[in-house]
Design a protein around this motif. Structure first.
Motif, PDB file in Angstrom:
ATOM      1  N   HIS A 285      -4.926   5.689   1.035  1.00  0.00           N
ATOM      2  CA  HIS A 285      -5.612   4.686   0.215  1.00  0.00           C
ATOM      3  C   HIS A 285      -4.986   4.704  -1.178  1.00  0.00           C
ATOM      4  CE1 HIS A 285      -8.947   2.036  -0.838  1.00  0.00           C
ATOM      5  NE2 HIS A 285      -8.974   2.678  -1.984  1.00  0.00           N
TER       6      HIS A 285
ATOM      7  N   GLU B 247      -3.734   8.183   7.110  1.00  0.00           N
ATOM      8  CA  GLU B 247      -4.267   7.016   6.402  1.00  0.00           C
ATOM      9  C   GLU B 247      -4.110   7.289   4.913  1.00  0.00           C
ATOM     10  OE1 GLU B 247      -8.323   5.894   7.318  1.00  0.00           O
ATOM     11  OE2 GLU B 247      -8.167   6.961   9.219  1.00  0.00           O
TER      12      GLU B 247
ATOM     13  N   THR C  86      -3.399  -1.626  -6.259  1.00  0.00           N
ATOM     14  CA  THR C  86      -2.745  -2.416  -5.216  1.00  0.00           C
ATOM     15  C   THR C  86      -2.012  -3.642  -5.778  1.00  0.00           C
ATOM     16  OG1 THR C  86      -4.819  -3.595  -4.804  1.00  0.00           O
ATOM     17  CG2 THR C  86      -4.334  -1.671  -3.395  1.00  0.00           C
TER      18      THR C  86
ATOM     19  N   SER D 231       1.253  -5.651  -7.015  1.00  0.00           N
ATOM     20  CA  SER D 231       2.546  -5.744  -6.332  1.00  0.00           C
ATOM     21  C   SER D 231       3.541  -4.645  -6.710  1.00  0.00           C
ATOM     22  CB  SER D 231       3.150  -7.127  -6.577  1.00  0.00           C
ATOM     23  OG  SER D 231       4.328  -7.269  -5.840  1.00  0.00           O
TER      24      SER D 231
ATOM     25  N   ASP E 256      -4.859   1.635   2.934  1.00  0.00           N
ATOM     26  CA  ASP E 256      -3.832   0.650   2.604  1.00  0.00           C
ATOM     27  C   ASP E 256      -2.576   0.843   3.442  1.00  0.00           C
ATOM     28  OD1 ASP E 256      -5.112  -0.798   0.343  1.00  0.00           O
ATOM     29  OD2 ASP E 256      -5.151   1.223  -0.517  1.00  0.00           O
TER      30      ASP E 256
ATOM     31  N   TYR F 135       2.978   1.442   8.064  1.00  0.00           N
ATOM     32  CA  TYR F 135       2.379   0.115   8.146  1.00  0.00           C
ATOM     33  C   TYR F 135       1.494  -0.113   6.925  1.00  0.00           C
ATOM     34  CZ  TYR F 135       3.784   0.597  13.007  1.00  0.00           C
ATOM     35  OH  TYR F 135       4.509   0.804  14.141  1.00  0.00           O
ATOM     36  N   TYR F 136       1.624  -1.261   6.289  1.00  0.00           N
ATOM     37  CA  TYR F 136       0.724  -1.702   5.239  1.00  0.00           C
ATOM     38  C   TYR F 136      -0.399  -2.442   5.960  1.00  0.00           C
ATOM     39  CZ  TYR F 136      -0.874  -4.279   1.094  1.00  0.00           C
ATOM     40  OH  TYR F 136      -1.634  -4.811   0.082  1.00  0.00           O
ATOM     41  N   VAL F 137      -1.655  -1.968   5.827  1.00  0.00           N
ATOM     42  CA  VAL F 137      -2.741  -2.430   6.691  1.00  0.00           C
ATOM     43  C   VAL F 137      -3.951  -2.913   5.891  1.00  0.00           C
ATOM     44  CG1 VAL F 137      -2.062  -0.882   8.575  1.00  0.00           C
ATOM     45  CG2 VAL F 137      -3.718  -0.090   6.876  1.00  0.00           C
ATOM     46  N   THR F 138      -4.872  -3.552   6.607  1.00  0.00           N
ATOM     47  CA  THR F 138      -6.159  -3.918   6.026  1.00  0.00           C
ATOM     48  C   THR F 138      -7.185  -2.861   6.412  1.00  0.00           C
ATOM     49  OG1 THR F 138      -6.837  -5.200   7.960  1.00  0.00           O
ATOM     50  CG2 THR F 138      -5.628  -6.385   6.251  1.00  0.00           C
ATOM     51  N   GLY F 139      -8.363  -2.915   5.778  1.00  0.00           N
ATOM     52  CA  GLY F 139      -9.428  -1.967   6.099  1.00  0.00           C
ATOM     53  C   GLY F 139      -9.607  -0.946   5.001  1.00  0.00           C
ATOM     54  N   ASP F 140     -10.149   0.214   5.350  1.00  0.00           N
ATOM     55  CA  ASP F 140     -10.401   1.262   4.359  1.00  0.00           C
ATOM     56  C   ASP F 140      -9.116   1.798   3.748  1.00  0.00           C
ATOM     57  OD1 ASP F 140     -13.138   1.107   4.662  1.00  0.00           O
ATOM     58  OD2 ASP F 140     -13.220   2.712   6.152  1.00  0.00           O
TER      59      ASP F 140
END
Length: 158
Positions: A74, A72, A78, A80, A106, A99-104
């Motif tokens: 972070h 993971e 963030t 562009s 990135d 993978y570019y993800v949501t949640g705690d």
């Protein structure tokens, strides 16, 4: 734009995901089409980007990549341009999946290495030396229960 796929296309995609080394004749028999029709459909599916690649799936352990890790990451910033630079950094050959993800976090990365010292060198280069990495957390995989790139194709919904 999403290309229009009929039942024959979906059956062909399903067969190719199982074994893309099948001869056109075998594929034609499986999907109940002529060899020429199967060949045209495969060309169209490649040209439209539905089929992204034809690749061998390799067992990492059999080539010495005995440790699978999920990481993971972070990001500090963030915006562009910063994200695009991180996406480029995490698209190198040592990263199996990114993978570019949501949640705690990135980003979620999946990678395989031969040793923890190899991973330590990667962490230095990819994370510690990257001013936009705020923190990262590593999860070591104990056992690969299922690993596939196959996309489920549900033809019953058509």
């Amino acid at each position: 734009m999403k290309p229009a796929l009929d039942d024959f296309d979906l059956a062909l995609l399903d067969a190719l995901q199982q074994d893309n080394s099948l001869a056109l004749r075998q594929l034609a028999e499986q999907v109940h089409l002529s060899t020429a029709s199967v060949q045209r459909r495969i060309q169209r599916l490649n040209a439209s980007g539905v089929i992204q690649a034809n690749a061998a799936v390799i067992d990492p352990e059999r080539i010495g990549q005995v440790i699978t890790l999920m990481v993971e990451v972070h990001a500090e910033r963030t915006q562009s341009p910063d994200l695009e630079l991180m996406k480029q950094t995490f698209s190198g050959p040592e990263i199996q999946q990114c993978y570019y993800v949501t949640g705690d976090a990135d980003f979620m990365l999946v990678l395989t290495v031969a040793s923890m010292s190899e991973y330590q060198a990667l962490t230095q280069r990819l994370f510690h030396d990257n001013p936009n990495v705020k923190w990262f957390r590593t999860i070591v995989v104990l056992e690969r229960v299922k690993s596939t790139l196959q996309v489920p194709i549900d033809r019953s919904q058509r």
